[in-house]
Design an enzyme around this catalytic site. Structure first.
Site, PDB file in Angstrom:
ATOM      1  N   ASP A 127     -66.636 -39.552 -69.780  1.00  0.00           N
ATOM      2  CA  ASP A 127     -66.130 -40.349 -68.458  1.00  0.00           C
ATOM      3  C   ASP A 127     -67.221 -39.525 -67.374  1.00  0.00           C
ATOM      4  OD1 ASP A 127     -64.104 -42.124 -67.183  1.00  0.00           O
ATOM      5  OD2 ASP A 127     -63.948 -40.285 -65.872  1.00  0.00           O
ATOM      6  N   LYS A 133     -56.062 -39.370 -71.488  1.00  0.00           N
ATOM      7  CA  LYS A 133     -57.054 -39.058 -70.754  1.00  0.00           C
ATOM      8  C   LYS A 133     -57.029 -37.510 -70.449  1.00  0.00           C
ATOM      9  CE  LYS A 133     -60.516 -41.113 -68.266  1.00  0.00           C
ATOM     10  NZ  LYS A 133     -61.311 -42.435 -68.497  1.00  0.00           N
TER      11      LYS A 133
HETATM   12  P1  NDP Z   1     -71.450 -41.052 -64.145  1.00  0.00           P
HETATM   13  O1  NDP Z   1     -70.663 -39.335 -64.200  1.00  0.00           O
HETATM   14  O2  NDP Z   1     -72.134 -41.266 -65.096  1.00  0.00           O
HETATM   15  O3  NDP Z   1     -71.533 -41.331 -62.652  1.00  0.00           O
HETATM   16  C1  NDP Z   1     -70.396 -41.513 -61.772  1.00  0.00           C
HETATM   17  C2  NDP Z   1     -71.274 -42.100 -60.582  1.00  0.00           C
HETATM   18  O4  NDP Z   1     -70.263 -42.028 -59.288  1.00  0.00           O
HETATM   19  C3  NDP Z   1     -72.344 -41.040 -59.840  1.00  0.00           C
HETATM   20  O5  NDP Z   1     -73.231 -41.756 -59.135  1.00  0.00           O
HETATM   21  C4  NDP Z   1     -71.433 -40.146 -58.811  1.00  0.00           C
HETATM   22  O6  NDP Z   1     -72.335 -39.665 -57.760  1.00  0.00           O
HETATM   23  C5  NDP Z   1     -70.485 -41.174 -58.498  1.00  0.00           C
HETATM   24  N1  NDP Z   1     -69.260 -40.467 -57.942  1.00  0.00           N
HETATM   25  C6  NDP Z   1     -68.441 -39.734 -58.530  1.00  0.00           C
HETATM   26  N2  NDP Z   1     -67.577 -39.482 -58.181  1.00  0.00           N
HETATM   27  C7  NDP Z   1     -67.672 -39.706 -56.545  1.00  0.00           C
HETATM   28  C8  NDP Z   1     -67.021 -39.475 -55.430  1.00  0.00           C
HETATM   29  N3  NDP Z   1     -65.813 -38.700 -55.547  1.00  0.00           N
HETATM   30  N4  NDP Z   1     -67.484 -40.214 -54.469  1.00  0.00           N
HETATM   31  C9  NDP Z   1     -68.768 -40.783 -54.382  1.00  0.00           C
HETATM   32  N5  NDP Z   1     -69.216 -41.071 -55.866  1.00  0.00           N
HETATM   33  C10 NDP Z   1     -68.852 -40.469 -56.712  1.00  0.00           C
HETATM   34  O7  NDP Z   1     -69.736 -41.629 -64.633  1.00  0.00           O
HETATM   35  P2  NDP Z   1     -69.487 -42.974 -65.295  1.00  0.00           P
HETATM   36  O8  NDP Z   1     -70.574 -43.856 -64.784  1.00  0.00           O
HETATM   37  O9  NDP Z   1     -69.367 -42.907 -66.602  1.00  0.00           O
HETATM   38  O10 NDP Z   1     -68.236 -43.394 -64.539  1.00  0.00           O
HETATM   39  C11 NDP Z   1     -68.176 -44.349 -63.338  1.00  0.00           C
HETATM   40  C12 NDP Z   1     -66.729 -45.012 -63.286  1.00  0.00           C
HETATM   41  O11 NDP Z   1     -66.457 -45.858 -64.336  1.00  0.00           O
HETATM   42  C13 NDP Z   1     -65.570 -43.858 -63.260  1.00  0.00           C
HETATM   43  O12 NDP Z   1     -64.301 -44.460 -62.581  1.00  0.00           O
HETATM   44  C14 NDP Z   1     -64.954 -43.823 -64.787  1.00  0.00           C
HETATM   45  O13 NDP Z   1     -63.720 -43.631 -64.993  1.00  0.00           O
HETATM   46  C15 NDP Z   1     -65.095 -45.248 -65.096  1.00  0.00           C
HETATM   47  N6  NDP Z   1     -65.392 -45.739 -66.348  1.00  0.00           N
HETATM   48  C16 NDP Z   1     -66.332 -45.334 -67.237  1.00  0.00           C
HETATM   49  C17 NDP Z   1     -66.581 -45.393 -68.514  1.00  0.00           C
HETATM   50  C18 NDP Z   1     -67.668 -45.100 -69.459  1.00  0.00           C
HETATM   51  O14 NDP Z   1     -68.117 -45.640 -70.519  1.00  0.00           O
HETATM   52  N7  NDP Z   1     -68.528 -44.127 -69.049  1.00  0.00           N
HETATM   53  C19 NDP Z   1     -65.475 -46.406 -69.202  1.00  0.00           C
HETATM   54  C20 NDP Z   1     -64.649 -47.132 -68.216  1.00  0.00           C
HETATM   55  C21 NDP Z   1     -64.653 -46.770 -67.009  1.00  0.00           C
HETATM   56  P3  NDP Z   1     -72.641 -38.170 -57.748  1.00  0.00           P
HETATM   57  O15 NDP Z   1     -73.624 -37.905 -58.936  1.00  0.00           O
HETATM   58  O16 NDP Z   1     -73.226 -37.803 -56.605  1.00  0.00           O
HETATM   59  O17 NDP Z   1     -71.375 -37.481 -58.238  1.00  0.00           O
END
Ligand code: NDP
Length: 445
Positions: A165, A125
């Site tokens: 991510d 990671k």
């Molecule tokens: P994105 O950046 O596309 O979206 C993240 C979302 O989570 C946004 O809505 C963001 O809101 C919110 N968010 C992020 N940080 C915070 C925080 N500290 N507090 C509150 N809201 C938060 O990321 P992904 O959708 O790709 O990833 C989401 C999760 O899924 C993560 O845990 C990631 O590790 C996990 N994941 C992702 C994969 C992938 O293929 N993308 C694979 C496996 C797991 P805002 O825009 O306001 O920050």
């Protein structure tokens, strides 16, 4: 003190202040206690001591010029955690909260997750404490180019293959890939999540969200139920959340919430595909805030809150780590929620997980439920090596099969270790045993 407790103490002493890493290791070691009793050969070879220590950690300076011509400095990381069963594989996160402890928690989770996928991928990671919010395209490109100018020497198609991510989507992957190609003069599959015209795979962007829903389907099938007409709450509104909603809609469920770091929206009528199209545009193109959804469709916006107080049958936490604590878990249970599928990594605190396990609801931990993303990345790597592309249908069929296999493997391991339906136990054990056996075979490295 038990052997696994000794290892946890060692981890805490050696990695002070890395609370998320401690939390992830604590959960994993709790599940592994019965495995260590059955496998004295692991203890003899110090497999656990090795397993909790990343093979390599790279930390580097990332200098770049902003649009005003001012120098900016960020910190970049790559944690190459374990390569026993394949090259390091795992995403890059760009977010101001990124630090070594968070990347080590994500890295060790990734090792077990990748092992569960049945594909030959080790775990890693990386990322940076860079905040893409409010940055121009130009600034993001300059940052990505500087980041790759160091990272390129540590990665390769047979060494380490990063992906996206939080904060790293197809745009960032494009800039990172372009810089790698320019420095190395090589067009190779060193990143996944690429654009479809230059080596990307169909269904990759959908895969994590779809996979989390497929995992939920498999858990429900053990009770002869389906997702049809289930009321679902989803958190986040990024990549994972968006495609979770899309698949839930397709299967006849009703999704009533989405969120971002500013709060959540509640739409009692359900987030239909037409409304979801607005979210795609709002979040992927305009980078706006979730409140705009409430303004447009007359839904309710709850500032600075998370959606766990909303009555539902199923919850899909899909934003970030520790977004659901023990009080939230209790609220969900009190309101009748009996399925949780973690799209995000470690979104539920340890005490929250314990509540779900005690209540014996269907609880799919992230390392199993969200493995569809990295599994499809594995399929992208396969297509790159063969220089061909599979159709959406073919990849979706493979993704469904992988999610079913992950479910069945975790379920079987939970039965074998005496706690049927405990997917936390089952996925930790099944993921670990495969890696541990490979480490034994490969000697003291
Ligand atoms: P994105 O950046 O596309 O979206 C993240 C979302 O989570 C946004 O809505 C963001 O809101 C919110 N968010 C992020 N940080 C915070 C925080 N500290 N507090 C509150 N809201 C938060 O990321 P992904 O959708 O790709 O990833 C989401 C999760 O899924 C993560 O845990 C990631 O590790 C996990 N994941 C992702 C994969 C992938 O293929 N993308 C694979 C496996 C797991 P805002 O825009 O306001 O920050």
């Amino acid at each position: 003190m038990s052997y696994t407790n000794e290892i946890l103490k060692l981890v805490k002493d050696k990695n002070p202040g890395e609370s998320e890493f401690h939390q992830a290791v604590d959960e994993i070691l709790t599940s592994l206690t019965p495995v260590m009793e059955r496998h004295p050969e692991y203890q003899k070879a110090k497999i656990l001591e090795r397993f909790v220590e990343p093979e390599r950690v790279i930390i580097f300076r990332v200098p770049w010029l902003d649009d005003k011509g001012m120098p900016q400095i960020n910190r970049g990381f790559r944690v190459e955690f374990n390569s026993a069963i394949g090259p390091y594989k795992g995403g890059l996160r760009f977010h101001p909260t990124v630090n070594l402890g968070i990347l080590k928690f994500l890295g060790i989770e990734q090792v077990l997750k990748n092992s569960l996928t049945t594909l030959a991928m080790g775990g890693g990671k990386g990322g940076a404490d860079f905040d893409p919010k409010g940055k121009s395209d130009n600034e993001i490109m300059h940052f990505c180019q500087s980041f790759m100018t160091e990272l390129y020497r540590h990665i390769g198609p047979n060494t380490d293959i990063p992906a996206g991510d939080i904060g790293v989507g197809s745009k960032e992957i494009g800039y990172l890939f372009g810089q790698y190609k320019r420095i190395k003069n090589e067009f190779t599959g060193i990143l996944t999540g690429k654009g479809l015209g230059w080596g990307g795979s169909l269904i990759r962007k959908e895969a994590t969200g779809y996979g989390s829903v497929y995992f939920a389907q498999e858990m429900l099938a053990t009770r002869n139920e389906t997702l049809k007409d289930k009321v679902c709450v989803v958190s986040g509104s990024g990549n994972v959340a968006q495609y979770t909603v899309e698949k839930l809609n397709e299967l006849g469920a009703k999704v009533v919430t989405l969120s971002d770091s500013s709060g959540f929206i509640y739409d009692a009528d359900g987030i239909s595909n037409e409304k979801l199209a607005f979210i795609f545009e709002l979040k992927n193109v305009r980078k706006g805030r979730i409140k705009e959804y409430a303004d447009k469709f007359g839904a309710v916006f709850y500032p600075s809150r998370k959606p766990w107080s909303i009555k539902c049958d199923a919850a899909f936490p899909s934003a970030t780590q520790n977004e659901l604590n023990e009080n939230d878990a209790q609220l969900l249970l009190d309101n009748g929620c009996y399925l949780v599928s973690e799209g995000a990594n470690m979104p539920t605190s340890k005490k929250g997980v314990d509540k779900f396990l005690d209540a014996k609801i269907l609880f799919g931990p992230g390392k199993a439920a969200n493995a569809g993303g990295v599994a499809t990345s594995g399929l992208e790597m396969g297509q790159n090596s063969m220089r061909l592309s599979w159709s959406s249908e073919e990849i979706d069929t493979r993704l469904k099969k992988i999610m079913k296999d992950i479910h069945d493997t975790a379920y079987q391991a939970s039965i074998e270790y005496g706690d049927k339906g405990n997917y936390v136990l089952g996925s930790n054990i099944a993921g670990f045993v495969k890696v541990a056996d490979a480490m034994l075979d490969q000697g003291l490295v």
